[in-house]
Motif scaffolding. Structure first.
Motif, PDB file in Angstrom:
ATOM      1  N   LEU A 108       2.267  -0.880   0.427  1.00  0.00           N
ATOM      2  CA  LEU A 108       2.322  -2.299   0.763  1.00  0.00           C
ATOM      3  C   LEU A 108       2.425  -3.169  -0.481  1.00  0.00           C
ATOM      4  CD1 LEU A 108      -0.219  -2.506   3.718  1.00  0.00           C
ATOM      5  CD2 LEU A 108       2.258  -2.698   3.840  1.00  0.00           C
ATOM      6  N   THR A 109       1.883  -2.695  -1.583  1.00  0.00           N
ATOM      7  CA  THR A 109       1.990  -3.460  -2.826  1.00  0.00           C
ATOM      8  C   THR A 109       3.203  -3.038  -3.642  1.00  0.00           C
ATOM      9  OG1 THR A 109       0.545  -1.931  -4.013  1.00  0.00           O
ATOM     10  CG2 THR A 109      -0.499  -3.844  -2.997  1.00  0.00           C
ATOM     11  N   GLU A 110       3.907  -2.009  -3.170  1.00  0.00           N
ATOM     12  CA  GLU A 110       5.121  -1.496  -3.813  1.00  0.00           C
ATOM     13  C   GLU A 110       4.901  -1.176  -5.278  1.00  0.00           C
ATOM     14  OE1 GLU A 110       8.297  -3.838  -0.963  1.00  0.00           O
ATOM     15  OE2 GLU A 110       8.218  -4.301  -3.070  1.00  0.00           O
ATOM     16  N   SER A 111       3.769  -0.547  -5.559  1.00  0.00           N
ATOM     17  CA  SER A 111       3.456  -0.207  -6.944  1.00  0.00           C
ATOM     18  C   SER A 111       3.704   1.262  -7.250  1.00  0.00           C
ATOM     19  CB  SER A 111       1.994  -0.538  -7.237  1.00  0.00           C
ATOM     20  OG  SER A 111       1.146   0.278  -6.461  1.00  0.00           O
ATOM     21  N   THR A 112       4.279   2.007  -6.318  1.00  0.00           N
ATOM     22  CA  THR A 112       4.411   3.440  -6.514  1.00  0.00           C
ATOM     23  C   THR A 112       5.704   3.857  -7.169  1.00  0.00           C
ATOM     24  OG1 THR A 112       5.383   3.696  -4.344  1.00  0.00           O
ATOM     25  CG2 THR A 112       2.992   3.944  -4.499  1.00  0.00           C
ATOM     26  N   GLY A 113       6.737   3.041  -7.103  1.00  0.00           N
ATOM     27  CA  GLY A 113       8.017   3.430  -7.668  1.00  0.00           C
ATOM     28  C   GLY A 113       8.683   4.549  -6.892  1.00  0.00           C
ATOM     29  N   THR A 114       8.335   4.728  -5.639  1.00  0.00           N
ATOM     30  CA  THR A 114       8.909   5.817  -4.857  1.00  0.00           C
ATOM     31  C   THR A 114      10.243   5.452  -4.228  1.00  0.00           C
ATOM     32  OG1 THR A 114       7.664   5.130  -2.910  1.00  0.00           O
ATOM     33  CG2 THR A 114       6.674   6.846  -4.285  1.00  0.00           C
ATOM     34  N   GLY A 115      10.730   4.267  -4.454  1.00  0.00           N
ATOM     35  CA  GLY A 115      12.055   3.908  -3.991  1.00  0.00           C
ATOM     36  C   GLY A 115      12.161   3.720  -2.493  1.00  0.00           C
ATOM     37  N   PHE A 116      11.215   3.052  -1.875  1.00  0.00           N
ATOM     38  CA  PHE A 116      11.326   2.783  -0.453  1.00  0.00           C
ATOM     39  C   PHE A 116      12.619   2.038  -0.197  1.00  0.00           C
ATOM     40  CE2 PHE A 116       6.848   3.696  -0.367  1.00  0.00           C
ATOM     41  CZ  PHE A 116       6.675   4.276   0.868  1.00  0.00           C
ATOM     42  N   LYS A 117      13.332   2.428   0.836  1.00  0.00           N
ATOM     43  CA  LYS A 117      14.565   1.718   1.146  1.00  0.00           C
ATOM     44  C   LYS A 117      14.254   0.264   1.474  1.00  0.00           C
ATOM     45  CE  LYS A 117      14.414   3.523   5.778  1.00  0.00           C
ATOM     46  NZ  LYS A 117      15.012   3.931   6.947  1.00  0.00           N
ATOM     47  N   ALA A 118      15.236  -0.583   1.286  1.00  0.00           N
ATOM     48  CA  ALA A 118      15.032  -2.035   1.372  1.00  0.00           C
ATOM     49  C   ALA A 118      14.447  -2.480   2.707  1.00  0.00           C
ATOM     50  CB  ALA A 118      16.342  -2.758   1.109  1.00  0.00           C
ATOM     51  N   ASP A 119      14.802  -1.811   3.795  1.00  0.00           N
ATOM     52  CA  ASP A 119      14.344  -2.258   5.106  1.00  0.00           C
ATOM     53  C   ASP A 119      13.047  -1.584   5.556  1.00  0.00           C
ATOM     54  OD1 ASP A 119      15.439   0.249   5.517  1.00  0.00           O
ATOM     55  OD2 ASP A 119      16.558  -0.321   7.301  1.00  0.00           O
ATOM     56  N   ALA A 120      12.448  -0.761   4.692  1.00  0.00           N
ATOM     57  CA  ALA A 120      11.187  -0.114   5.046  1.00  0.00           C
ATOM     58  C   ALA A 120      10.142  -1.184   5.306  1.00  0.00           C
ATOM     59  CB  ALA A 120      10.731   0.809   3.921  1.00  0.00           C
ATOM     60  N   GLY A 121       9.516  -1.116   6.445  1.00  0.00           N
ATOM     61  CA  GLY A 121       8.495  -2.093   6.783  1.00  0.00           C
ATOM     62  C   GLY A 121       9.022  -3.366   7.405  1.00  0.00           C
ATOM     63  N   ASP A 122      10.338  -3.462   7.614  1.00  0.00           N
ATOM     64  CA  ASP A 122      10.903  -4.675   8.213  1.00  0.00           C
ATOM     65  C   ASP A 122      10.313  -4.962   9.587  1.00  0.00           C
ATOM     66  OD1 ASP A 122      12.428  -5.418   6.089  1.00  0.00           O
ATOM     67  OD2 ASP A 122      14.348  -4.835   6.964  1.00  0.00           O
ATOM     68  N   GLU A 123      10.149  -3.931  10.395  1.00  0.00           N
ATOM     69  CA  GLU A 123       9.601  -4.141  11.738  1.00  0.00           C
ATOM     70  C   GLU A 123       8.179  -4.692  11.653  1.00  0.00           C
ATOM     71  OE1 GLU A 123      10.118  -1.107  14.704  1.00  0.00           O
ATOM     72  OE2 GLU A 123      11.932  -0.384  13.702  1.00  0.00           O
ATOM     73  N   PHE A 124       7.421  -4.214  10.685  1.00  0.00           N
ATOM     74  CA  PHE A 124       6.064  -4.721  10.473  1.00  0.00           C
ATOM     75  C   PHE A 124       6.121  -6.197  10.085  1.00  0.00           C
ATOM     76  CE2 PHE A 124       2.742  -5.398   7.105  1.00  0.00           C
ATOM     77  CZ  PHE A 124       1.666  -5.544   7.958  1.00  0.00           C
ATOM     78  N   ARG A 125       6.981  -6.531   9.127  1.00  0.00           N
ATOM     79  CA  ARG A 125       7.087  -7.923   8.677  1.00  0.00           C
ATOM     80  C   ARG A 125       7.525  -8.832   9.816  1.00  0.00           C
ATOM     81  NH1 ARG A 125       8.528  -5.285   3.906  1.00  0.00           N
ATOM     82  NH2 ARG A 125      10.734  -5.151   4.382  1.00  0.00           N
TER      83      ARG A 125
END
Length: 181
Positions: A108-125
């Motif tokens: 959620l803080t995007e601090s991992t550098g794992t390269g989540f695709k841009a739309d990851a979590g869009d449904e949540f948002r």
């Protein structure tokens, strides 16, 4: 996120790997060795790699599944009575649950550098934005807050929870700041 087209034993092994990974990542984040996850799942490392090409892919699968659960919960709350209290309760619940899960907190803080695709979590948002808009329409949440602000506040609250555990009063300060004057 169950994979279809797999044999029954492969589906069971995949489910065991995901459950073990969720537990391990929640406790240790991305630092947990893949062999530990395999051991916890009761399978060999080869079984893990057959389902997930890398530890990062496994991490993403686990985290995205949990974020999808958050989205599902928000969608279920969208028509609830008292949209203000529903919003605030959900906001605090997301922070509380995420702060107890290092992997989820990292994602959620995007601090991992794992390269989540841009739309990851869009449904949540999107689902959370619906709760925000309903609470604003009811006059419970300040009108000058948008989805981006909400995300930033969640990240800030997660940082507070991570670096000052048990400081629930600081999350309450944020919640009070979201309320209409």
């Amino acid at each position: 996120m169950e994979k279809t087209g797999l044999r029954a034993d492969a589906r069971r092994n995949r489910a065991k790997v995901l459950a073990a990974a969720e537990e391990a990542f929640a406790a240790e984040g991305l630092a947990v060795p893949l062999d530990d996850i395999a051991r916890l799942a009761g399978v060999g490392a080869g079984t893990v790699y057959r389902h997930f090409p890398s530890k990062e892919a496994l991490f993403q699968a686990v985290v995205l599944e949990r974020i999808d659960q958050f989205a599902e919960e928000a969608r279920a709350l969208a028509a609830a009575d008292d949209p203000g209290e529903v919003f605030f309760d959900y906001f605090v619940r997301v922070i509380k649950q995420a702060s107890l899960n290092r992997a989820l907190c990292d994602a959620l803080t995007e601090s991992t550098g794992t390269g989540f695709k841009a739309d990851a979590g869009d449904e949540f948002r999107v689902a959370f934005a619906v709760l925000l808009e309903r609470a604003q329409a009811a006059g419970a949440v300040r009108a000058d807050i948008d989805g981006d602000d909400l995300r930033a506040l969640i990240v800030g609250c997660l940082a507070v929870e991570r670096y000052a555990p048990g400081s629930r009063h600081l999350v309450r300060v944020v919640v009070d700041g979201l309320r209409t004057p």
